[in-house]
Structures are given as C-alpha cells and as structure tokens.
Design a protein around this motif. Structure first.
Motif, mmCIF file in Angstrom:
data_model
loop_
_atom_site.group_PDB
_atom_site.id
_atom_site.type_symbol
_atom_site.label_atom_id
_atom_site.label_comp_id
_atom_site.label_asym_id
_atom_site.label_seq_id
_atom_site.Cartn_x
_atom_site.Cartn_y
_atom_site.Cartn_z
ATOM 1 N N GLN A 102 -4.107 -4.689 1.609
ATOM 2 C CA GLN A 102 -4.585 -4.736 0.238
ATOM 3 C C GLN A 102 -3.413 -4.558 -0.707
ATOM 4 O O GLN A 102 -2.607 -3.656 -0.545
ATOM 5 N N GLN A 136 -1.251 -3.419 -3.656
ATOM 6 C CA GLN A 136 -1.283 -2.213 -4.477
ATOM 7 C C GLN A 136 -0.004 -2.045 -5.273
ATOM 8 O O GLN A 136 1.079 -2.408 -4.808
ATOM 9 N N GLU A 155 1.773 1.202 -7.500
ATOM 10 C CA GLU A 155 1.631 2.622 -7.774
ATOM 11 C C GLU A 155 2.788 3.117 -8.619
ATOM 12 O O GLU A 155 3.948 3.065 -8.191
ATOM 13 N N THR A 167 5.363 -1.285 -4.867
ATOM 14 C CA THR A 167 4.393 -2.325 -4.517
ATOM 15 C C THR A 167 4.194 -2.360 -3.011
ATOM 16 O O THR A 167 5.099 -2.016 -2.239
ATOM 17 N N TYR A 218 -2.490 -8.126 -10.764
ATOM 18 C CA TYR A 218 -2.466 -6.834 -10.088
ATOM 19 C C TYR A 218 -1.959 -5.764 -11.051
ATOM 20 O O TYR A 218 -0.992 -5.986 -11.792
ATOM 21 N N GLY A 243 -1.374 -1.318 -11.592
ATOM 22 C CA GLY A 243 -1.400 0.044 -11.100
ATOM 23 C C GLY A 243 -2.355 0.891 -11.922
ATOM 24 O O GLY A 243 -2.949 0.408 -12.896
ATOM 25 N N ARG A 244 -2.461 2.145 -11.558
ATOM 26 C CA ARG A 244 -3.391 3.042 -12.251
ATOM 27 C C ARG A 244 -2.756 3.745 -13.449
ATOM 28 O O ARG A 244 -3.460 4.368 -14.246
#
Length: 120
Positions: free
Chosen positions: A1, A3, A5, A24, A109, A111-112
C-alpha cells in the motif's frame, strides 16, 4: 500500500529552523513528483514547494523563497523540507504529496501531516 509519512514538525521560535521529512513506501515514488503543502488554522491548504522526480526542478511559493529548501533522496525514499528563518505565519500542518507529473494533475497520494508551530 502506497504511503507517505511526515515527521520533523514541532515548536520553534521565530527565526529558528526545522527540517521536515517525508518518507515514502509501497510504490516507486522515485518516479513521482513530490510536494509540500501546508494549512494554517482557518485557511485553505496552500502549496509550499514541489520537486521533480530527479530533483532537478523545484518550485517555491513566493512567501518561502530564500528561506525554505526542498530536496529528495530517492535511494532513501525520502523528501525533505529545510525551513530556515521561520516566521509565525509559517505555522500550520505540513503535508507531503505525490503525483506522477511535475507540472500538471491532481496529487494522488497524501501524508497525514506534521504540525509546525512558530512562536513570536
């Protein structure tokens, strides 16, 4: 998946520095353009900087030119944002994002986010 971060945010006094990282994973992001966005309280998210997949092309919004530097290390699957001479108006949540094309298209895509707070 796939991601992304972010890390490296924090509280710093005006004039100080922070270095944000965006790690990544899960996809070959070395072939993607990467970018940093930020969102201040009560404001819309804005683009801060972006970098091509080779690192050879960069863009900065006017308010951070000369103070921020975007870079990437594809061997480490990581992008960075070196932020110097920070100002209270740099406060916000910083997000990294990725898309295939450097110039055009939506960012696929995200990140949070990591919080950056600059005190006066």
């Amino acid at each position: 998946q796939a991601q992304l971060e972010e890390s490296g945010g924090g509280l710093v006094q005006a004039g100080g520095s922070l270095r944000l990282s965006c790690r990544t994973s899960g996809r070959k992001f070395s072939t993607y353009a990467l970018a940093w966005f930020r969102q201040a309280p009560g404001k819309e998210r804005e683009s801060v900087a972006r970098i091509s997949y080779t690192g050879g092309s960069t863009y900065y919004t006017d308010s951070v030119k000369g103070r921020f530097t975007i870079s990437r290390d594809n061997a480490k699957n990581t992008m960075y944002l070196q932020m110097n001479s920070l100002k209270p108006e740099d406060t916000g949540v910083y997000y990294c994002a990725a898309r295939f094309d450097y110039e055009l298209g939506e960012y696929d895509y995200w990140g949070r986010g990591t919080q950056v707070t600059v005190s006066s």
